[in-house]
Design an enzyme around this catalytic site. Structure first.
Site, PDB file in Angstrom:
ATOM      1  N   CYS A  70      29.672 -23.158 -16.411  1.00 44.27           N
ATOM      2  CA  CYS A  70      31.401 -23.284 -16.335  1.00 44.27           C
ATOM      3  C   CYS A  70      31.690 -24.318 -16.872  1.00 44.27           C
ATOM      4  O   CYS A  70      33.070 -24.379 -17.107  1.00 44.27           O
ATOM      5  CB  CYS A  70      31.787 -22.790 -14.742  1.00 44.27           C
ATOM      6  SG  CYS A  70      31.108 -24.498 -13.844  1.00 44.27           S
TER       7      CYS A  70
ATOM      8  N   CYS B 112      27.311 -22.505  -8.869  1.00 40.60           N
ATOM      9  CA  CYS B 112      28.015 -23.682  -8.347  1.00 40.60           C
ATOM     10  C   CYS B 112      27.228 -24.369  -7.538  1.00 40.60           C
ATOM     11  O   CYS B 112      27.226 -25.646  -7.532  1.00 40.60           O
ATOM     12  CB  CYS B 112      29.324 -23.310  -7.724  1.00 40.60           C
ATOM     13  SG  CYS B 112      30.079 -22.081  -8.375  1.00 40.60           S
TER      14      CYS B 112
HETATM   15 FE1  FES Z   1      32.162 -24.207 -11.978  1.00 41.65          FE
HETATM   16 FE2  FES Z   1      31.790 -23.316  -9.469  1.00 41.65          FE
HETATM   17  S1  FES Z   1      33.030 -22.277 -11.192  1.00 41.65           S
HETATM   18  S2  FES Z   1      30.991 -25.149 -10.171  1.00 41.65           S
END
Ligand code: FES
Length: 127
Positions: free
Chosen positions: A34, A103
């Protein structure tokens, strides 16, 4: 309910958030999935992690897992902290939705990076 009570608690009242000016080790990692960033600071005395702080631009799950991870490694030896897995952190939080597991990897990797930094600083001192 998507998130457990523990996740919500650590997200809303994260433990050990902030910077540490006199840290003995600092680890910064990015999440390939992400792009979020996590910074972890540790203070070490006699091989024991006496204090931990973290800063993140990550999502709520990253905040909750890092908060829990800092609680889990505080007071532990370096070797014990190195064994902390994201799975153990997720379990301690009573689970995370599957699409949020990545995450929790940020917290584990940031702890490892901070310890690595601590060790290389120690090695540099010894020379
Ligand atoms: Fe990036 Fe959770 S979406 S750390």
């Amino acid at each position: 309910m998507l998130y457990s009570e523990k996740v919500m608690d650590h997200f809303q009242n994260p433990r050990n958030v902030g910077k540490m000016e006199d840290a003995d080790g600092v680890g910064e990692v990015g999440n390939a999935k992400c792009g979020d960033i996590m910074k972890m600071y540790i203070k070490v005395e006699d091989n024991i992690i006496t204090d931990v702080k973290f800063n993140t631009f990550g999502c709520g799950s990253a905040i909750a897992t890092s908060s829990m991870a800092t609680e889990m490694i505080k007071g532990k030896s370096i070797d014990e902290a190195l064994e902390l897995s994201n799975k153990a952190v997720v379990e301690a939080l009573d689970g995370l939705p599957t699409n949020k597991i990545h995450c929790s990897v940020l917290a584990e990797e940031a702890v490892k990076a901070a310890i690595e930094d601590y060790r290389s600083r120690q090695a540099a001192k010894g020379q």
